[in-house]
Design a protein around this motif. Sequence first.
Motif, PDB file in Angstrom:
ATOM      1  N   VAL A 159       0.832  -1.201   0.000  1.00  0.00           N
ATOM      2  CA  VAL A 159       0.000   0.000   0.000  1.00  0.00           C
ATOM      3  C   VAL A 159       0.869   1.254   0.000  1.00  0.00           C
ATOM      4  N   HIS A 160       0.502   2.217  -0.851  1.00  0.00           N
ATOM      5  CA  HIS A 160       1.317   3.428  -0.985  1.00  0.00           C
ATOM      6  C   HIS A 160       0.501   4.532  -1.650  1.00  0.00           C
ATOM      7  N   PRO A 161       0.908   5.784  -1.458  1.00  0.00           N
ATOM      8  CA  PRO A 161       0.292   6.876  -2.217  1.00  0.00           C
ATOM      9  C   PRO A 161       0.940   6.970  -3.588  1.00  0.00           C
ATOM     10  N   GLY A 162       0.113   7.052  -4.629  1.00  0.00           N
ATOM     11  CA  GLY A 162       0.679   7.266  -5.956  1.00  0.00           C
ATOM     12  C   GLY A 162       1.148   8.689  -6.145  1.00  0.00           C
ATOM     13  N   LEU A 163       0.550   9.624  -5.376  1.00  0.00           N
ATOM     14  CA  LEU A 163       0.821  11.042  -5.603  1.00  0.00           C
ATOM     15  C   LEU A 163       0.973  11.767  -4.277  1.00  0.00           C
ATOM     16  N   MET A 164       2.056  12.503  -4.156  1.00  0.00           N
ATOM     17  CA  MET A 164       2.287  13.369  -3.000  1.00  0.00           C
ATOM     18  C   MET A 164       3.310  14.406  -3.415  1.00  0.00           C
ATOM     19  N   GLY A 165       3.134  15.648  -2.959  1.00  0.00           N
ATOM     20  CA  GLY A 165       4.102  16.667  -3.327  1.00  0.00           C
ATOM     21  C   GLY A 165       3.764  18.012  -2.735  1.00  0.00           C
ATOM     22  N   THR A 166       4.634  18.960  -2.988  1.00  0.00           N
ATOM     23  CA  THR A 166       4.496  20.330  -2.507  1.00  0.00           C
ATOM     24  C   THR A 166       4.037  21.230  -3.653  1.00  0.00           C
ATOM     25  N   ALA A 167       3.563  22.415  -3.314  1.00  0.00           N
ATOM     26  CA  ALA A 167       3.094  23.345  -4.336  1.00  0.00           C
ATOM     27  C   ALA A 167       4.271  23.972  -5.081  1.00  0.00           C
ATOM     28  N   PRO A 168       4.098  24.229  -6.375  1.00  0.00           N
ATOM     29  CA  PRO A 168       5.156  24.927  -7.130  1.00  0.00           C
ATOM     30  C   PRO A 168       5.110  26.423  -6.853  1.00  0.00           C
ATOM     31  N   SER A 169       6.225  27.097  -7.053  1.00  0.00           N
ATOM     32  CA  SER A 169       6.225  28.551  -7.069  1.00  0.00           C
ATOM     33  C   SER A 169       5.593  29.031  -8.372  1.00  0.00           C
ATOM     34  N   ALA A 170       5.286  30.317  -8.441  1.00  0.00           N
ATOM     35  CA  ALA A 170       4.727  30.860  -9.679  1.00  0.00           C
ATOM     36  C   ALA A 170       5.698  30.684 -10.837  1.00  0.00           C
ATOM     37  N   ASP A 234       4.061   7.599  -8.635  1.00  0.00           N
ATOM     38  CA  ASP A 234       3.641   6.192  -8.683  1.00  0.00           C
ATOM     39  C   ASP A 234       4.776   5.240  -8.308  1.00  0.00           C
ATOM     40  N   ILE A 235       5.449   5.546  -7.211  1.00  0.00           N
ATOM     41  CA  ILE A 235       6.541   4.704  -6.719  1.00  0.00           C
ATOM     42  C   ILE A 235       5.976   3.722  -5.710  1.00  0.00           C
ATOM     43  N   LYS A 236       6.004   2.450  -6.036  1.00  0.00           N
ATOM     44  CA  LYS A 236       5.333   1.463  -5.195  1.00  0.00           C
ATOM     45  C   LYS A 236       6.004   1.286  -3.842  1.00  0.00           C
ATOM     46  N   ASN A 237       7.227   1.763  -3.690  1.00  0.00           N
ATOM     47  CA  ASN A 237       7.957   1.590  -2.434  1.00  0.00           C
ATOM     48  C   ASN A 237       7.714   2.713  -1.428  1.00  0.00           C
ATOM     49  N   PHE A 238       6.770   3.628  -1.716  1.00  0.00           N
ATOM     50  CA  PHE A 238       6.363   4.642  -0.738  1.00  0.00           C
ATOM     51  C   PHE A 238       5.414   4.004   0.272  1.00  0.00           C
ATOM     52  N   THR A 239       5.889   2.982   0.954  1.00  0.00           N
ATOM     53  CA  THR A 239       5.054   2.224   1.873  1.00  0.00           C
ATOM     54  C   THR A 239       5.221   2.750   3.301  1.00  0.00           C
ATOM     55  N   LYS A 240       4.499   2.120   4.220  1.00  0.00           N
ATOM     56  CA  LYS A 240       4.619   2.451   5.637  1.00  0.00           C
ATOM     57  C   LYS A 240       6.089   2.383   6.057  1.00  0.00           C
ATOM     58  N   SER A 256       0.355  18.162  -0.404  1.00  0.00           N
ATOM     59  CA  SER A 256      -0.889  17.496  -0.789  1.00  0.00           C
ATOM     60  C   SER A 256      -0.600  16.050  -1.134  1.00  0.00           C
ATOM     61  N   MET A 257      -1.641  15.208  -1.065  1.00  0.00           N
ATOM     62  CA  MET A 257      -1.447  13.783  -1.356  1.00  0.00           C
ATOM     63  C   MET A 257      -2.763  13.138  -1.768  1.00  0.00           C
ATOM     64  N   GLY A 258      -2.649  11.957  -2.382  1.00  0.00           N
ATOM     65  CA  GLY A 258      -3.824  11.199  -2.794  1.00  0.00           C
ATOM     66  C   GLY A 258      -3.431  10.061  -3.710  1.00  0.00           C
ATOM     67  N   ASP A 259      -4.413   9.573  -4.501  1.00  0.00           N
ATOM     68  CA  ASP A 259      -4.174   8.496  -5.461  1.00  0.00           C
ATOM     69  C   ASP A 259      -3.584   7.270  -4.763  1.00  0.00           C
ATOM     70  N   LEU A 260      -4.228   6.818  -3.688  1.00  0.00           N
ATOM     71  CA  LEU A 260      -3.706   5.673  -2.950  1.00  0.00           C
ATOM     72  C   LEU A 260      -3.847   4.392  -3.767  1.00  0.00           C
ATOM     73  N   HIS A 261      -2.864   3.509  -3.598  1.00  0.00           N
ATOM     74  CA  HIS A 261      -2.832   2.223  -4.290  1.00  0.00           C
ATOM     75  C   HIS A 261      -2.711   1.094  -3.267  1.00  0.00           C
ATOM     76  N   PHE A 262      -3.530   0.052  -3.414  1.00  0.00           N
ATOM     77  CA  PHE A 262      -3.381  -1.135  -2.572  1.00  0.00           C
ATOM     78  C   PHE A 262      -2.146  -1.925  -2.984  1.00  0.00           C
ATOM     79  N   SER A 263      -1.848  -1.923  -4.271  1.00  0.00           N
ATOM     80  CA  SER A 263      -0.676  -2.607  -4.801  1.00  0.00           C
ATOM     81  C   SER A 263      -0.395  -2.052  -6.183  1.00  0.00           C
ATOM     82  N   GLN A 264       0.824  -2.294  -6.667  1.00  0.00           N
ATOM     83  CA  GLN A 264       1.192  -1.826  -8.003  1.00  0.00           C
ATOM     84  C   GLN A 264       2.476  -2.500  -8.429  1.00  0.00           C
TER      85      GLN A 264
END
Length: 417
Positions: A159-170, A234-240, A256-264
């Motif tokens: 289990v891992h988040p497919g997407l997580m990151g910080t906001a870009p500057s302008a 989409d890095i599958k090794n972003f696990t607990k 921000s974060m989201g796009d959780l994956h049970f497996s990949q």
Amino acid sequence: MPKVVFPLDNSKSFTDQQIVGHNRWHPDIPAHVHVKPGDTFRVDCREWFDGAIHNDDSADDVLNAPLPGVHVLSGPIEVEGAEPGDLLMVDILDVGPVPQEDSGPLAGQGWGYTGIFATQNGGGFLTEQFPDAYKVIWDFRGGVATSRHIPGVSFVGIVHPGLMGTAPSANLLATWNAREQELIDTNPTRVPPLALPPLPDSAILGTLEGDEFNRVAREAARTAPPRENGGNQDIKNFTKGTRVFYPVFVNGAKLSMGDLHFSQGDGEITFCGAIEMGGFMDLGVDLIKGGMQTYGVSENAIFMPGTTDPQFSEWLAFSGTSVTLEGKQHYLDAQLSYQRACLHAIDYLVKFGYTPEQAYMILGAAPIEGRLSGVVDIPNSCSTVYIPTAIFDFDVSPGKGGPHQVDPGRGVPKASF
């Protein structure tokens, strides 16, 4: 359980929540959640289509999936004291499906899905060989995924988040938009497109309204690709147990974060190739002041993988080289050689009774490993795909008696139009 700072009510849509998240990147999307360095907290996450994909035996929902609206992200979360040039340290303390909800209409409530997108909707890694829309439903029990659409296969979730990151500057946002538009302009009618420009339609921008909403919607970057801020990696090794270091480009970092994956599998090769779901993340945050310059991390996230991945000891590996199916030689094309390795694995699994679509889905959802095995021996790069043999309930290795034959059952649902 840590305090829930971004709650989601699973009886309501993403835009009807107590706190509304976003589905675009922009520095001016306001943060209504604030945490401090050293805090631990929980974030609820909705699967990336906000409930548009259903637990049934039709792939029409995948064919008609509302792609302009993805990904629905939880955040932004402002970290007190974060400034441009810092590194934001994020610990994934726990991550999983929707807690205490083992059944329900939303992915993450005891089930998830894998899809193959039709070419006109973005396709996948092997879209020339698989141009149509398909869907597989996976059931979760005791941390293990099985599917009525792919018999003979089961595996522990990674289990891992497919997407997580910080906001870009302008300035960084403007750079993204300019370079991606330049790429689009080289072939503006290509299907699937070369990149996705800003699109006001279906934009979700937190609490922004009126003229400010319209301005940000015209400028904000889509969340589809990975970029300097992390994003859809989409890095599958972003696990607990994983610790990630993100560059900070704006005050407060706006995580921000989201796009959780049970497996990949490595590469998420069907595009909707993971087992998509909603769920939760328990996170801890801290800051390394001036860390971007100190560690030379100017345009990338770095991470220390967790230690909770399923441990496999036996693998069956397939190789590929940078030669097309038509026999055309390419120069050290690692993407092509990975495609050929995947196709070789699919051809092999078909000999055991699986349909090509079932085999393709296995490579997307199961915890396969993809490797660049040779990138210097001109003209051919060599890529490899490693499939853990323990995911099958039969011997999948070559033998003198020939391949075991699987009853493919109902097969993978295909969109009807």
